[in-house]
Write an enzyme that holds these catalytic residues in place. Structure first.
Site, mmCIF file in Angstrom:
data_model
loop_
_atom_site.group_PDB
_atom_site.id
_atom_site.type_symbol
_atom_site.label_atom_id
_atom_site.label_comp_id
_atom_site.label_asym_id
_atom_site.label_seq_id
_atom_site.Cartn_x
_atom_site.Cartn_y
_atom_site.Cartn_z
ATOM 1 N N CYS A 87 -45.606 53.503 -15.794
ATOM 2 C CA CYS A 87 -45.251 53.254 -17.169
ATOM 3 C C CYS A 87 -44.299 54.456 -17.873
ATOM 4 O O CYS A 87 -43.757 54.698 -18.647
ATOM 5 C CB CYS A 87 -46.323 53.354 -18.073
ATOM 6 S SG CYS A 87 -47.764 54.919 -17.555
ATOM 7 N N HIS A 133 -46.407 54.937 -25.591
ATOM 8 C CA HIS A 133 -45.562 56.674 -25.022
ATOM 9 C C HIS A 133 -44.706 57.309 -25.990
ATOM 10 O O HIS A 133 -43.746 56.780 -25.482
ATOM 11 C CB HIS A 133 -45.848 56.285 -23.058
ATOM 12 C CG HIS A 133 -46.535 55.979 -22.556
ATOM 13 N ND1 HIS A 133 -47.991 55.979 -22.281
ATOM 14 C CD2 HIS A 133 -46.852 55.758 -20.745
ATOM 15 C CE1 HIS A 133 -49.019 55.862 -21.727
ATOM 16 N NE2 HIS A 133 -47.950 54.996 -21.006
HETATM 17 P P1 NAP Z 1 -57.340 48.276 -14.506
HETATM 18 O O1 NAP Z 1 -57.583 47.982 -16.182
HETATM 19 O O2 NAP Z 1 -58.245 48.951 -14.359
HETATM 20 O O3 NAP Z 1 -57.483 46.855 -14.182
HETATM 21 C C1 NAP Z 1 -58.005 47.108 -12.181
HETATM 22 C C2 NAP Z 1 -57.496 44.702 -11.935
HETATM 23 O O4 NAP Z 1 -58.025 45.227 -10.252
HETATM 24 C C3 NAP Z 1 -58.371 44.063 -12.638
HETATM 25 O O5 NAP Z 1 -58.829 43.164 -12.641
HETATM 26 C C4 NAP Z 1 -59.873 44.261 -10.924
HETATM 27 O O6 NAP Z 1 -60.460 43.208 -11.198
HETATM 28 C C5 NAP Z 1 -58.961 44.629 -9.950
HETATM 29 N N1 NAP Z 1 -59.419 44.632 -8.939
HETATM 30 C C6 NAP Z 1 -60.160 45.733 -8.519
HETATM 31 N N2 NAP Z 1 -60.556 45.972 -7.217
HETATM 32 C C7 NAP Z 1 -60.132 44.406 -6.211
HETATM 33 C C8 NAP Z 1 -59.583 43.788 -5.702
HETATM 34 N N3 NAP Z 1 -60.696 44.554 -4.585
HETATM 35 N N4 NAP Z 1 -58.809 42.908 -4.930
HETATM 36 C C9 NAP Z 1 -58.649 42.491 -6.598
HETATM 37 N N5 NAP Z 1 -58.359 42.826 -7.812
HETATM 38 C C10 NAP Z 1 -59.255 44.435 -7.751
HETATM 39 O O7 NAP Z 1 -56.265 48.791 -13.968
HETATM 40 P P2 NAP Z 1 -54.494 48.784 -15.423
HETATM 41 O O8 NAP Z 1 -54.206 49.800 -16.143
HETATM 42 O O9 NAP Z 1 -54.968 47.173 -15.702
HETATM 43 O O10 NAP Z 1 -53.777 48.990 -13.878
HETATM 44 C C11 NAP Z 1 -53.370 48.404 -12.807
HETATM 45 C C12 NAP Z 1 -52.394 48.623 -11.993
HETATM 46 O O11 NAP Z 1 -50.889 48.771 -12.938
HETATM 47 C C13 NAP Z 1 -52.530 50.075 -11.444
HETATM 48 O O12 NAP Z 1 -52.314 50.080 -9.865
HETATM 49 C C14 NAP Z 1 -51.628 51.263 -12.202
HETATM 50 O O13 NAP Z 1 -51.616 52.100 -11.777
HETATM 51 C C15 NAP Z 1 -50.619 50.180 -13.234
HETATM 52 N N6 NAP Z 1 -50.013 50.247 -14.204
HETATM 53 C C16 NAP Z 1 -50.652 50.618 -15.191
HETATM 54 C C17 NAP Z 1 -50.368 50.381 -16.646
HETATM 55 C C18 NAP Z 1 -51.452 50.794 -18.050
HETATM 56 O O14 NAP Z 1 -50.489 51.113 -19.304
HETATM 57 N N7 NAP Z 1 -52.133 50.123 -17.672
HETATM 58 C C19 NAP Z 1 -48.717 51.234 -16.580
HETATM 59 C C20 NAP Z 1 -48.171 51.090 -15.105
HETATM 60 C C21 NAP Z 1 -49.215 51.001 -14.157
HETATM 61 P P3 NAP Z 1 -61.766 42.788 -11.556
HETATM 62 O O15 NAP Z 1 -62.149 43.303 -13.002
HETATM 63 O O16 NAP Z 1 -62.596 41.996 -11.223
HETATM 64 O O17 NAP Z 1 -62.681 44.499 -11.204
#
Ligand code: NAP
Length: 350
Positions: free
Chosen positions: A149, A242
């Site tokens: 991001c 950001h």
């Molecule tokens: P988050 O809010 O912690 O969400 C994580 C997701 O992963 C939830 O839907 C969770 O499902 C799922 N998950 C966990 N364990 C799993 C498994 N074994 N199999 C399938 N799904 C599983 O994280 P986020 O911020 O949305 O980020 C998600 C990804 O995008 C990360 O890799 C992060 O680095 C990347 N990212 C995030 C941003 C940002 O601004 N937030 C920007 C760029 C990239 P449950 O609810 O069932 O646990």
């Protein structure tokens, strides 16, 4: 396009997953066919398991969907991935092997030499890497990544300067929103009224991803751009957006006015500009001395426009500026949607 293309969301319950749900709710080309998350959520109704953080209401039709396990087969040839990075590797590969194009937000495959790390306005030619990937890995699907991001905003602002003047050196210090850490993310007691001067792995990502995205392709061989970057990444108590302060060293010297004109003139190629998620202007320059600000300027171009301000001479390098980008739209879900639209436009998915 007559019928909409069915798509799946992996990690649909998380911060980025919810943004996908919101952006896909009225997407002109795509419709949500499956929502997948961890074992804990699978088998239950999405409306029951999601802690909905978006400001627009969760559509009833989506709330009623049963959450699937994140494993193939799921409907459709496009899967948006927003899974926790540590778990994403094998899951994304399994979908690609099953003939699905995985459009991912996770860091897992970003730096692999046969994976396009794409910002459609900047390096749409890198999509050619998909043929190398399919050949080398023997799968009929593919993995296409969008950058981290904080890299997304930085590279969009640097691409016009790099093309026009040649960027050689970058100093960047970020002030990153808490939504970038997912949900529940950083504890309120840690971040309220505070600045956290460490985000694990982030500085390395900004430095390496910038070189890859601005790199040049010969056939399917990518040469990273020769840009030396020093990144300092910090978490601040801002909800979304950001903010980055940047000093830039150029091969061909430019005045602030020349730099602003290059930034303002920047557009993606016509095929990219025509995609539904592409903003009219990928980069805007705000010449007011106290802008951009996260609370006031974040939603330009539906969150897909990067706003640059305060372009001025720098005492260390050549120019300095500030920039603002929406971390969960341009830095995550919106970027992935735009990548998937380019895949459709190029005929990878019909
Ligand atoms: P988050 O809010 O912690 O969400 C994580 C997701 O992963 C939830 O839907 C969770 O499902 C799922 N998950 C966990 N364990 C799993 C498994 N074994 N199999 C399938 N799904 C599983 O994280 P986020 O911020 O949305 O980020 C998600 C990804 O995008 C990360 O890799 C992060 O680095 C990347 N990212 C995030 C941003 C940002 O601004 N937030 C920007 C760029 C990239 P449950 O609810 O069932 O646990």
């Amino acid at each position: 396009m007559s019928a909409k293309i069915p798509v799946s969301i992996l990690g649909a319950t998380g911060t980025v997953g919810q943004k996908f749900v919101r952006l896909l709710a009225d997407h002109p080309w795509f419709e949500i066919a499956a929502l997948a998350a961890s074992e804990t959520s699978a088998g239950r109704r999405y409306g029951e398991v999601v802690r909905w953080r978006e400001t627009s209401p969760l559509p009833d039709s989506v709330a009623a969907m049963t959450v699937a396990r994140a494993e193939p087969p799921l409907p459709g040839r496009i899967a948006f991935s927003a899974i926790e990075a540590e778990l994403a590797g094998q899951i994304e590969q399994a979908f690609a092997r099953a003939g699905v194009f995985v459009v991912t937000n996770t860091r897992t495959h970003r730096m692999e030499p046969d994976v396009p790390l794409l910002i459609p306005e900047v390096n749409p030619d890198h999509l050619t890497l998909l043929s190398r990937q399919q050949g080398a890995r023997g799968w009929s699907g593919g993995i296409v990544a969008n950058p981290n991001c904080s890299t997304a905003g930085l590279v969009l602002a640097m691409a016009p300067l790099h093309r026009t003047f040649g960027v050689e050196r970058l100093f960047v210090a970020t002030m990153q929103a808490v939504s970038g850490a997912g949900y529940p993310g950083v504890a309120a007691l840690d971040v309220l009224g505070n600045v956290l001067p460490y985000i694990a792995g982030e500085e390395e990502k900004v430095e390496a991803e910038t070189r890859k995205i601005l790199g040049t392709l010969a056939g399917t061989e990518l040469t990273p751009a020769g840009i030396t970057t020093s990144a300092h990444t910090n978490r601040v108590p801002v909800v979304d957006g950001h903010f980055e302060v940047v000093s830039v060293g150029l091969r061909r010297k430019a005045s602030p006015e020349e730099a602003m004109l290059a930034l303002e003139a920047f557009r993606g190629p016509p095929e990219v500009a025509a995609l539904p998620s592409s903003p009219a202007r990928p980069v805007e320059v705000d010449r007011r001395p106290d802008r951009p600000q996260p609370r006031l300027d974040l939603d330009r171009g539906q969150g897909m426009t990067v706003t640059v301000g305060r372009v001025r001479p720098c005492n260390l390098l050549d120019l300095r500026l500030v920039l603002l980008s929406h971390n969960t739209i341009r830095g995550a879900a919106g970027a992935a949607l735009q990548n998937a639209e380019l895949l459709v436009k190029r005929g990878f998915v019909k």
